[in-house]
Design an enzyme around this catalytic site. Structure first.
Site, short mmCIF file in Angstrom:
data_model
loop_
_atom_site.label_atom_id
_atom_site.label_comp_id
_atom_site.label_asym_id
_atom_site.label_seq_id
_atom_site.Cartn_x
_atom_site.Cartn_y
_atom_site.Cartn_z
N ARG A 52 21.90 9.78 10.25
CA ARG A 52 23.06 8.92 10.06
C ARG A 52 23.77 9.13 8.73
O ARG A 52 25.00 9.30 8.69
CB ARG A 52 22.66 7.43 10.13
CG ARG A 52 22.57 6.86 11.50
CD ARG A 52 21.48 5.80 11.53
NE ARG A 52 20.21 6.47 11.35
CZ ARG A 52 19.54 7.04 12.35
NH1 ARG A 52 19.99 6.94 13.56
NH2 ARG A 52 18.41 7.71 12.13
N THR A 53 23.02 9.08 7.64
CA THR A 53 23.67 9.11 6.33
C THR A 53 24.36 10.46 6.13
O THR A 53 25.51 10.54 5.71
CB THR A 53 22.63 8.85 5.22
OG1 THR A 53 21.86 7.71 5.59
CG2 THR A 53 23.29 8.60 3.89
N ARG A 102 20.04 12.53 -1.51
CA ARG A 102 18.85 11.82 -0.98
C ARG A 102 17.62 12.57 -1.49
O ARG A 102 17.57 13.80 -1.42
CB ARG A 102 18.84 11.77 0.53
CG ARG A 102 17.51 11.20 1.05
CD ARG A 102 17.51 10.88 2.50
NE ARG A 102 18.33 9.70 2.78
CZ ARG A 102 18.40 9.13 3.98
NH1 ARG A 102 17.70 9.62 5.00
NH2 ARG A 102 19.15 8.08 4.18
N1 CP Z 1 19.80 4.50 8.00
C1 CP Z 1 19.57 5.73 7.50
O1 CP Z 1 19.54 5.95 6.27
O2 CP Z 1 19.37 6.68 8.47
P1 CP Z 1 19.10 8.22 8.21
O3 CP Z 1 17.73 8.33 7.56
O4 CP Z 1 19.15 8.88 9.55
O5 CP Z 1 20.15 8.74 7.27
#
Ligand code: CP
Length: 305
Positions: A52-53, A102
């Protein structure tokens, strides 16, 4: 925005948050020109997995007319040759106008931000913070409830390792929400977060059982048990599956209660919840695009001045 870098929800003011949410609402109503940020490049440096991010930041910059520069999987980056994070971000600063990071280590984004002048956005640092997830969480709550005033929010699951919880709790405190934290004792809030919340005047209660509060909630925010952060796999197995909701659990909830989850889910929310009026987690994930567009628009506009 009063910030060059977005590292922690703790340092975002209520005004900063409202500025982003208001801009996101404008973008939702009237998408900006596709060439608004035509010359801007966003670096995506993900040292931990993400769906998502990563994808929503890429979508956001592209919808603003810019482009994304993806570092790619950490295995094919020069981190495998021993390059430090500080050196990596100093190099990437020369390629891009903003950087999304990240990293598995708590504090990594703060440390990296000290080496760059372009805006650095923390997209999750270990069990630390995930402030842009919080912005889209608040946007989703505001859209559903009409306002962030006078909310009663239950936050359930892994409160110890869940970075989305830590960011959300700091932000909800700025809106004076009533917060009910539901978890096994071994996964309750870290002492440092609890201390910060008390110092900020948070209205919080801690519980081991959802039944104690479910009838009061405007929002139930469910989180995954963060298996990858458990030092001991046996400890994970003992807890996993205990904090799970299904449609029957929600029979005691208010009709308007909104169920949210930052996703990915494993089995904390049974599939039978998806068809109920409570389920807002896919909408929440989709809200990542206007909210991250809004944040980038504000940060890059400030950077252009
Ligand atoms: N909610 C979230 O951070 O999802 P991801 O780890 O898929 O980015």
């Amino acid at each position: 925005m009063s910030h060059d870098h977005v590292i922690s929800a703790k340092s975002l003011s209520r005004a900063d948050i409202e500025t982003v949410l208001d801009r996101a609402a404008e973008i939702d109503r009237t998408p900006p020109d596709r060439d608004r940020h035509a010359d801007d490049l966003l670096a995506l440096c993900f040292f931990e997995p993400s769906t998502r991010t990563h994808m929503s930041f890429e979508t956001a910059i592209k919808r603003l007319g810019g482009d994304a520069l993806d570092m790619g999987p950490v295995e094919s980056s020069s981190a495998t040759k021993g390059e430090s994070l500080a050196d990596t971000v100093r190099v990437v600063e020369g390629y891009a106008d903003a950087l999304v990071l990240r990293h598995p280590s708590e504090g990594a984004a703060q440390m990296a931000s000290e080496f760059v002048d372009i805006p650095l956005i923390n997209a999750g640092d270990g069990a630390g913070q995930h402030p842009t997830q919080t912005l889209l969480d608040l946007y989703t709550m505001r859209e559903a409830a009409g306002s962030l005033s006078d909310l009663t929010v239950g936050i359930m699951g892994d409160l110890k390792y869940g970075r989305t919880v830590h960011s959300l709790a700091y932000a909800l405190t700025k809106f004076d929400a009533r917060q009910h934290f539901v978890s096994p004792e071994s996964l309750s809030l870290p002492r440092s977060v609890r201390y910060d919340l008390h110092e900020s005047g948070a209205r919080l209660k801690e519980h081991t059982d959802l039944d104690a509060v479910i009838e009061e909630l405007d929002v139930l925010y469910v989180t995954r048990i963060q298996r990858e952060r458990f030092p001991d796999e046996n400890e994970y197995r003992q807890i996993a599956g205990e904090y799970r909701i299904d449609a029957a659990t929600l029979e005691d909830a208010r009709e308007e209660c909104v169920v949210m989850h930052p996703l990915p889910r494993v089995d904390e929310i049974a599939p039978d919840v998806d068809a109920t009026q409570h389920a807002h987690y896919f909408e929440q994930a989709h809200n990542a695009v206007p909210v991250r567009m809004a944040l980038l628009d504000l940060l890059l506009a400030e950077d252009d001045r």
